[in-house]
Scaffold this motif. Structure first.
Motif: not given
Length: 256
Positions: A48-53, A61-65, A70-72
């Motif tokens: 449930k914890e993610f890091i995206v570089i 990507v920042i806008d989609l995060a 919220a979805k998941y």
């Protein structure tokens, strides 16, 4: 709690014009981005914890995060490789891995953001107690394959896991001697993170264009590494338009 680390900083120049406005992980198949698909694969393992570089076209990507959070019902931490255009994956990986070490976080699964994989591949590596690499021992290798040679190898009973150390890793090694191809999916356990980071620091000092993959050669000499064999499970990385066509076919196959 295990963390999912997804590398999404690269420029994807061989996929132009598809990547003119977006990074590769935001390419869509059937209305779903590669990034969302990978997150869903990791969610299957209760991550449930993610890091995206991020780097190239980072704002997308920042806008989609937040939408994905919220979805998941997950947490996505965005970390930036500000020098994405002059460095390689060793730097992007180090940014994530050093953050994990400094904050005393847990094991992490590391995935190249341009990968499409059979979800079973993620399940197999999530189950391992040691630092692990997914190795394709099935498909025909070529000059572009990121090959490795495992020495002193032993296998478990059903020949799905090999143990040993990495004698050689890279694109340039002899195809006939290779054990298989490292597919860009790996797991680093908490006890190995500090050692992994020390090796990455040396790789970056030597050449910021180094791949993180090379760190596993030295790590395999001092820590137990499991090599999880695909045994025919399908995957592809997306470097060029041929790969992109293959990825779309594979996703259709997985979804159907």
């Amino acid at each position: 709690m295990m963390i999912g680390v997804i590398l999404s900083a690269g420029m994807g120049t061989r996929l132009m014009p598809l990547t003119k406005e977006i990074p590769k992980p935001l390419l869509e198949v059937n209305g779903v981005t590669l990034l969302e698909r990978m997150i869903k694969n990791l969610l299957n393992e209760d991550i449930k914890e993610f890091i995206v570089i991020v780097g190239y076209n980072k704002d997308k990507v920042i806008d989609l995060a937040p939408e994905l959070e919220a979805k998941y019902n997950i947490n996505i931490r965005i970390l930036e490789n500000e020098r994405y255009d002059v460095t390689n994956t060793s730097v992007s990986t180090y940014i994530a891995s050093k953050f994990i070490e400094d904050n005393q976080l847990d094991d992490f699964i590391l995935i190249n953001g341009d990968n499409v994989v059979d979800p079973e591949i993620i399940t197999r590596i999530a189950e391992r107690d040691n630092t692990s690499l997914i190795v394709d021992n099935f498909k025909t290798l070529n000059e572009e394959s990121f090959k490795l040679i495992i020495e002193n190898e032993t296998f478990n009973e059903d020949k799905t896991i090999a143990n040993g150390s990495i004698k050689e890793i890279g694109k340039g090694i002899d195809i006939g001697s290779s054990t298989g191809e490292f597919i860009g999916v790996s797991k680093v356990v908490k006890n190995d993170i500090s050692k992994f980071n020390d090796i990455l620091e040396d790789l970056m000092a030597d050449d910021e264009q180094n791949y993180y993959d090379f760190a596993y050669k030295r790590l395999s000499k001092i820590s137990a590494i499991d090599f999880v064999l695909t045994n025919g499970l399908k995957w592809t990385e997306i470097d060029d338009h041929n790969d992109w066509n293959q990825a779309q076919k594979l996703i259709d196959e997985f979804e159907n």
